[in-house]
Design an enzyme around this catalytic site. Structure first.
Site, PDB file in Angstrom:
ATOM      1  N   LEU A  26       0.829  -1.196   0.000  1.00  7.05           N
ATOM      2  CA  LEU A  26       0.000   0.000   0.000  1.00  7.05           C
ATOM      3  C   LEU A  26       0.870   1.257   0.000  1.00  7.05           C
ATOM      4  O   LEU A  26       0.599   2.211  -0.743  1.00  7.05           O
ATOM      5  CB  LEU A  26      -0.940   0.005   1.206  1.00  7.05           C
ATOM      6  N   SER A 448      17.666  14.838  11.795  1.00 11.57           N
ATOM      7  CA  SER A 448      17.850  14.042  10.581  1.00 11.57           C
ATOM      8  C   SER A 448      17.708  14.912   9.336  1.00 11.57           C
ATOM      9  O   SER A 448      16.971  15.903   9.324  1.00 11.57           O
ATOM     10  CB  SER A 448      16.828  12.908  10.531  1.00 11.57           C
ATOM     11  N   GLU A 620       2.709  11.488  24.363  1.00  5.54           N
ATOM     12  CA  GLU A 620       1.985  10.345  23.789  1.00  5.54           C
ATOM     13  C   GLU A 620       1.714   9.261  24.819  1.00  5.54           C
ATOM     14  O   GLU A 620       0.650   8.636  24.824  1.00  5.54           O
ATOM     15  CB  GLU A 620       2.817   9.781  22.643  1.00  5.54           C
ATOM     16  N   HIS A 709       5.958  17.578   7.785  1.00  2.91           N
ATOM     17  CA  HIS A 709       5.126  16.451   7.382  1.00  2.91           C
ATOM     18  C   HIS A 709       4.273  16.782   6.161  1.00  2.91           C
ATOM     19  O   HIS A 709       3.383  16.016   5.797  1.00  2.91           O
ATOM     20  CB  HIS A 709       4.242  15.994   8.544  1.00  2.91           C
ATOM     21  N   CYS A 741      10.201  19.123  13.070  1.00  6.21           N
ATOM     22  CA  CYS A 741      10.655  17.756  13.334  1.00  6.21           C
ATOM     23  C   CYS A 741      11.838  17.470  12.416  1.00  6.21           C
ATOM     24  O   CYS A 741      12.280  18.343  11.659  1.00  6.21           O
ATOM     25  CB  CYS A 741       9.493  16.786  13.088  1.00  6.21           C
TER      26      CYS A 741
END
Length: 776
Positions: A26, A448, A620, A709, A741
């Site tokens: 997918l 990153s 979270e 994102h 991020c």
């Protein structure tokens, strides 16, 4: 156990199944569509084939009622947003022009239009897209996806149950749309939303649905009397409908608490409850409420969130007790199996006996079917399975993998002094500023940089033996050189080495720590097409040797600007792993913290002046019930401080968090005692900066000005405007400029442009605050 009339009708079912396919088909199909390599017809064909394969796999495993509607091209909450017609005004044109492209625009944004905000799904690492609602929102039913997938399953001859996000949870998860007053409560739209759900239910019944599941996990959280009254009204009205299927209202992730009697009294035909250890109180509460006479109870006794095998004897005992509390008891996992990998059978590198301790989605469906058979036919019918289960549980309990006396003795010796910096922040910050010499509004990134196809190919070549270690390391060195050079040319102030050697921010460390097991195919969806492989934390944790020092010091050798050392924090190491369930989380966190403390010490000794310990999972993992939070936050913040407190005052400790609601943990963020924190803020328009200011947060912070994102590139003016908004909450001497991020998932062209705009924005606003003196 003997067979009873109540058990005779027992069925095995699940609430959802992993979407990706055995080889992440997918993900590849969707990303191929985004890149223009395939068309919508090909994408639809792949999705259809995967759904049908999953249903057949479930049926073959003994699942007697398969879920439909849980499959998604991006996110099931976004699917619910489409189902009820709650399309944001800025996306309406795109959705009307091309439904599929409009759907992805809501999820990812375009260069012209921002996406929906994204945040964590309760206390999991799955991210959902937040519905945007306002007093002018008009709902309209669009059940095409739900009806179509039900018909697909029925055409295969399967008993199928559509699964929908429930109306109360949908509204409680929503936020006021941009431009709507912040105190607007989406739950006030309930009476407007219920007729749309009634229409969807009628359409599903017409398509052949006998049962429909309405997921209401928001009701396991603390709820006000008004919210509980809204839930009562919602299911009174839906239950009173004449043209509808039978309704199964599902809750999971925790105890239902004060919402249990509300739903037990509602005119619905069934409830689904979590009966795993995290929600064990549901059993006592159900008994105290008099059970569910005349109703179906779906009992979630198999943990849908972790990967350890079920204890059959314990689950059968729970199920036997439940038989006296409901008209019919069915067996299920505690929640959707979306949160676990697909099949342990794909894991050839894990020792076979250890692999028998693990149950991924496919094994969990087998466990559910076995328990259902034992409940319906008695334990004699599953005697062989019970014996094998007992042997596997004993094997794990007595394995030397799980216990290391040296690790346990070190953890037991920790004192409060070990968790405190030698000087308070007010004194440390002066030493750090003098040591680092950074400008006002210093710029940096989160860690990153893009993981290119060439990097992934190099890792694959190393694993396959096509290149040797020296060749692979040469490729890593080249990548670090390019990343450092780019950052210097762009004008960033605090650099990173880009993490080209890291496959994942948790897995990379797990592979170097004792006590962890790594999987090869244990992929779990984090959001959209982003899949991660959580490692398995199976035993006591220690660090045999340095993990990051070599590449960090190499990067520092290429520049005179400070390069951050990058580590993943202890809470995130737990949250993004499948953690052991045979000891308290606090004990495991302390072990991980001590291993990371050794790494921090070595980085500092090697000359690293800025060390970032990421804790994106701190919020979270926050328990869903307020009463359970203080204990968690005590050990979680202590673990972070244990990791970082041993450094000198002039070593600057950073942390990072992203994509969560931070308002509930601002005090905990303060308690971490980090010198600098960077947080997601672009999609939420600097909400976190305001929350920090309201708390009086005294340290430095970098609320993100670039949403990584989304593929859209924010302009310098947009980033500057966000920065100015941040300055209204955080003084300039304590404000950093950074993305939301890490940049691992982005491509280089958009990364270059976005960071160039970020630096330009910082320079513009810096000049506004403290303009350089002109010539005399």
């Amino acid at each position: 156990m003997t067979r009873t009339s109540a058990a005779a009708a027992t069925q095995a079912t699940v609430y959802g199944y992993p979407r990706q396919g055995r080889h992440r088909e997918l993900k590849k199909a969707i990303e191929g569509y985004w890149k223009g390599r395939t068309d919508a017809t090909a994408l639809t064909a792949t999705a259809t084939a995967l759904r049908r394969a999953h249903w057949r796999e479930l049926a073959d495993a003994g699942i007697t009622e398969v879920p439909t509607g849980d499959f998604s091209l991006y996110d099931h909450v976004l699917d619910a947003t489409v189902m009820v017609g709650a399309i944001p005004a800025r996306h309406r044109t795109a959705v009307d022009a091309h439904a599929l492209d409009g759907y992805f625009a809501m999820a990812r944004g375009t260069q012209e239009v921002a996406p929906l905000e994204m945040t964590k799904w309760f206390d999991t690492n799955y991210h959902y897209l937040v519905p945007e609602l306002g007093p002018d929102t008009v709902f309209s039913a669009d059940p095409g996806k739900q009806v179509g997938e039900l018909r697909e399953a029925l055409a295969l001859g399967l008993a199928a149950r559509p699964v929908l996000v429930g109306p109360v949870t949908f509204l409680l998860l929503a936020k006021p749309a941009p431009g709507v007053a912040a105190d607007f409560e989406p739950l006030t739209l309930l009476d407007r939303l219920l007729p749309v759900y009634a229409e969807v239910l009628a359409d599903l019944r017409a398509a052949g649905a006998e049962w429909v599941q309405l997921d209401e996990p928001a009701l396991v959280q603390d709820r006000t009397p008004a919210e509980l009254n809204a839930a009562a009204r919602a299911y009174r009205d839906l239950g009173a409908l004449t043209d509808r299927p039978k309704l199964l209202v599902a809750s999971y992730f925790d105890r239902l608490g004060e919402a249990l009697p509300v739903l037990a009294k509602a005119p619905v035909e069934g409830l689904a409850l979590d009966f795993t250890e995290a929600a064990a109180a549901n059993l006592d509460a159900l008994a105290a409420a008099g059970g569910l006479p005349g109703k179906r109870l779906v009992a979630g006794v198999v943990n849908g969130r972790n990967i350890w095998i079920n204890d059959f004897s314990r689950s059968l005992s729970t199920l036997a007790t439940l038989l006296g509390l409901a008209d019919r008891v069915d067996v299920a996992a505690s929640c959707s199996l979306l949160h676990v990998p697909l099949d342990t059978g794909l894991e050839r590198d894990i020792e076979p006996q250890v692999r028998r301790w693990l149950a991924f989605a496919r094994q969990k469906t087998s466990e559910i079917a076995t328990l259902a058979k034992g409940l319906a036919q008695g334990t004699d019918a599953i005697a062989a399975e019970l014996a094998a289960n007992r042997a596997d549980l004993a094997s794990r309990e007595h394995s030397p993998i799980t216990r290391d006396p040296a690790v346990r003795n070190r953890a037991a010796a920790v004192t409060d002094t070990d968790t405190r910096r030698s000087q308070p922040y007010a004194r440390r910050t002066s030493a750090q500023r003098a040591h680092l010499g950074l400008p006002l509004l210093p710029t940096t990134t989160i860690g990153s940089f893009p993981q290119t196809d060439e990097l992934r190919a190099a890792r694959a070549d190393l694993r396959a033996g096509r290149i040797d270690t020296a060749g692979y390391e040469d490729r890593i060195k080249t990548e670090i050189q390019e990343v450092i050079s780019f950052q210097e040319k762009t004008g960033l102030d605090v650099l990173v080495h880009g993490e080209p050697e890291r496959n994942d921010m948790v897995q990379y460390f797990a592979e170097q720590l004792t006590g962890y097991l790594a999987t090869q195919h244990g992929w779990v969806q984090s959001y959209g097409t982003r899949y991660v492989r959580p490692p398995v934390l199976a035993g006591d944790i220690s660090r045999p040797r340095p993990m990051t020092v070599r590449w960090t010091t190499y990067a520092q050798s290429l520049t005179t600007r400070p390069v951050k050392g990058m580590l993943t924090g202890p809470v995130t190491m737990l949250a993004w792993s499948f953690v052991r369930d045979d000891q308290p989380l606090a004990d495991t966190a302390r072990q991980v913290a001590l291993a990371l403390r050794d790494e921090v010490t070595d980085l500092e000794a090697a000359g690293t002046s800025v060390i970032q310990v990421d804790e994106p999972a701190l919020r979270e993992t926050l328990p869903l019930r307020t009463a359970d939070r203080p204990g968690y936050l005590d050990w979680a913040t202590e673990a972070f401080r244990l990791t970082t407190a041993g450094v000198r005052p002039d070593t600057q400790i950073h942390t990072h968090m992203c994509y969560a609601e931070f308002g509930d943990i601002v005090q905990a963020i303060d308690d971490l005692d980090a010198d600098v924190i960077s947080l997601e803020a672009a999609r939420s328009h600097m909400q976190v900066a305001r929350e920090l200011a309201a708390h009086g947060y005294p340290r430095e912070a970098g609320p993100g000005v670039y949403d990584i994102h989304s593929p859209r590139v924010p302009g310098a003016q947009e980033a500057a405007d966000l920065l100015r908004t941040g300055l209204r909450a955080i003084p300039a001497e304590r404000l950093w400029v950074n993305p939301d991020c890490g940049l691992k998932t982005r491509a280089w062209p958009e990364t270059r442009a976005s960071l160039e705009h970020l630096v330009a924005a910082a320079r513009t606003v810096r000049a506004e605050i403290a303009p350089e003196p002109g010539p005399k």
